[in-house]
Design an enzyme around this catalytic site. Structure first.
Site, PDB file in Angstrom:
ATOM      1  N   ASP A 160     -25.085  25.388   6.641  1.00  0.00           N
ATOM      2  CA  ASP A 160     -25.530  23.656   6.978  1.00  0.00           C
ATOM      3  C   ASP A 160     -24.548  23.518   8.307  1.00  0.00           C
ATOM      4  O   ASP A 160     -23.223  23.935   8.253  1.00  0.00           O
ATOM      5  CB  ASP A 160     -25.110  23.154   5.843  1.00  0.00           C
ATOM      6  CG  ASP A 160     -25.745  21.725   5.843  1.00  0.00           C
ATOM      7  OD1 ASP A 160     -26.741  21.517   6.621  1.00  0.00           O
ATOM      8  OD2 ASP A 160     -25.465  20.994   4.852  1.00  0.00           O
TER       9      ASP A 160
ATOM     10  N   LYS B  73     -28.986  24.970   9.034  1.00  0.00           N
ATOM     11  CA  LYS B  73     -29.649  23.632   8.681  1.00  0.00           C
ATOM     12  C   LYS B  73     -29.319  22.736   9.581  1.00  0.00           C
ATOM     13  O   LYS B  73     -28.136  22.512   9.623  1.00  0.00           O
ATOM     14  CB  LYS B  73     -29.734  23.377   7.177  1.00  0.00           C
ATOM     15  CG  LYS B  73     -30.449  22.072   6.792  1.00  0.00           C
ATOM     16  CD  LYS B  73     -30.611  21.899   5.411  1.00  0.00           C
ATOM     17  CE  LYS B  73     -29.269  21.328   4.638  1.00  0.00           C
ATOM     18  NZ  LYS B  73     -28.776  20.059   5.251  1.00  0.00           N
TER      19      LYS B  73
ATOM     20  N   GLU C   1     -34.554  14.509   1.422  1.00  0.00           N
ATOM     21  CA  GLU C   1     -33.589  14.142   0.583  1.00  0.00           C
ATOM     22  C   GLU C   1     -33.805  12.406   0.190  1.00  0.00           C
ATOM     23  O   GLU C   1     -33.685  11.679   1.034  1.00  0.00           O
ATOM     24  CB  GLU C   1     -32.212  14.304   1.195  1.00  0.00           C
ATOM     25  CG  GLU C   1     -31.116  13.810   0.120  1.00  0.00           C
ATOM     26  CD  GLU C   1     -29.807  14.623   0.490  1.00  0.00           C
ATOM     27  OE1 GLU C   1     -29.732  15.119   1.452  1.00  0.00           O
ATOM     28  OE2 GLU C   1     -28.654  14.005  -0.221  1.00  0.00           O
TER      29      GLU C   1
ATOM     30  N   GLU D 197     -29.365  18.171  10.386  1.00  0.00           N
ATOM     31  CA  GLU D 197     -29.937  17.060   9.735  1.00  0.00           C
ATOM     32  C   GLU D 197     -30.614  16.054  10.828  1.00  0.00           C
ATOM     33  O   GLU D 197     -30.013  16.314  12.013  1.00  0.00           O
ATOM     34  CB  GLU D 197     -28.940  16.021   9.246  1.00  0.00           C
ATOM     35  CG  GLU D 197     -28.256  16.821   8.064  1.00  0.00           C
ATOM     36  CD  GLU D 197     -27.116  15.856   7.018  1.00  0.00           C
ATOM     37  OE1 GLU D 197     -27.109  14.648   7.514  1.00  0.00           O
ATOM     38  OE2 GLU D 197     -26.682  16.428   6.241  1.00  0.00           O
TER      39      GLU D 197
HETATM   40  O1  KIV Z   1     -24.793  19.977   2.151  1.00  0.00           O
HETATM   41  C1  KIV Z   1     -25.796  19.985   1.078  1.00  0.00           C
HETATM   42  O2  KIV Z   1     -25.443  20.213   0.003  1.00  0.00           O
HETATM   43  C2  KIV Z   1     -27.143  19.423   1.499  1.00  0.00           C
HETATM   44  C3  KIV Z   1     -28.118  19.349   0.147  1.00  0.00           C
HETATM   45  C4  KIV Z   1     -27.805  18.066  -0.286  1.00  0.00           C
HETATM   46  C5  KIV Z   1     -29.444  19.539   0.905  1.00  0.00           C
HETATM   47  O3  KIV Z   1     -27.402  19.239   2.649  1.00  0.00           O
END
Ligand code: KIV
Length: 298
Positions: free
Chosen positions: A87, A117, A186, A119
């Site tokens: 992330d 990932k 989400e 956002e």
């Molecule tokens: O950081 C995280 O855990 C997330 C999930 C909630 C999709 O982005």
């Protein structure tokens, strides 16, 4: 499962197209990642939720690239089969395409992630394009996006008006058009997520988005009952590890206080003659009182 080969992005796509629901969970260290992989999850997200679950912050915003890299390395060192998605933390891609690309490369090159990932859509789309141009797979994320939660009114469900549902629908399609291999949805109504899932060819991964999504993701600590305080309504707890850990620690403390731990089975023995020799040496080495000052030894 641990001996199965690493899942690839095309395989993830194929699994979803074939109607298999994808199971994804967050993990932030080697022991949790090893367990998630052994259990057979398809994808592991080293989420920026680590800011809260691991680092004790009260939002996802403070976690840094260096911290995320360290956690991602711990996960990729042990995972054999699951696809590992890192992330990108707040501040790692918002400044521009170059910064986004540099940081995505760090996740893949220095930390062994399979994908990253990001956002949101809007300006994030140009960052996603830059990362994809370098050959790095990207997972999108729309609906409630915690990194911009305060701007949008807090950690509340999104898409509950026709206009907001349309905005999220358009964002999900834009993320697919840009090239994301999957999109996290989400905290949006299940009906909205179902329409988005219908409209997209790439898999949708829901968290608080109902069962029509192609897959689900949950935060490790939520799933296992390791969080305290408010638990979002979309969380299902599959264990109460808080209580299990408290019980274990309470028993440990009681054992230590009562000298019940360690017992013989937890200690190392030595040959009797070696012990006798050692004790004889100690007798020789035992300090004697200084006759001039009995409070001292020499
Ligand atoms: O950081 C995280 O855990 C997330 C999930 C909630 C999709 O982005």
């Amino acid at each position: 499962m641990p001996d199965s080969p690493k899942l690839t992005i095309p395989q993830i796509t194929e699994l979803a197209r074939g109607g298999k629901r994808l199971a994804m969970v967050t993990a932030y260290d080697a022991s949790s990642a090893r367990l998630a992989d052994a259990a057979g999850v398809d994808m592991i997200l080293v989420g920026d939720s680590a800011a809260m679950t691991i680092l004790g912050h009260d939002s996802t915003l403070p976690v840094t690239m260096d911290e995320m890299l360290m956690l991602t390395r711990a996960v990729t060192r042990v995972v054999r089969r699951a696809l590992v998605v890192a992330d990108m933390p707040f501040g790692a891609y918002q400044p521009g395409e170059d910064e986004a690309l540099r940081n995505a490369i760090r996740f893949v090159k220095d930390a062994g992630a399979d994908a990253v990932k990001l956002e949101g859509a809007g300006r994030t789309l140009t960052r996603i394009s830059a990362i994809l141009d370098a050959g790095i797979p990207v997972m999108g994320h729309t609906g409630m996006t915690p990194q911009s939660a305060s701007l949008a009114g807090g950690y509340k469900a999104r898409g509950r008006t026709a206009a907001d549902a349309r905005r999220i629908f358009d964002e999900a399609r834009a993320l697919e058009r840009t090239g994301c291999f999957a999109v996290v949805l989400e905290a949006i109504p299940a009906a909205v997520a179902a329409h988005i899932t219908d409209a997209l060819k790439v898999p949708t991964i829901g968290i608080g988005a109902g069962s029509a999504c192609d897959g689900q993701v949950l935060v490790w600590h939520d799933l296992l009952g390791l969080t305290t305080g408010h638990v979002p309504r979309f969380v299902k707890r599959y264990a109460d590890l808080n209580q299990a850990i408290l019980d274990a620690l309470t028993a440990y403390i009681a054992d230590v206080r009562a000298s019940a731990f360690p017992d013989e089975s937890h200690t190392y023995a030595m040959p009797a003659e070696e012990l006798a020799r050692f004790e004889a040496q100690l007798a020789d080495a035992r300090p004697v009182r200084d006759p001039m000052d009995p409070s001292r030894t020499r």
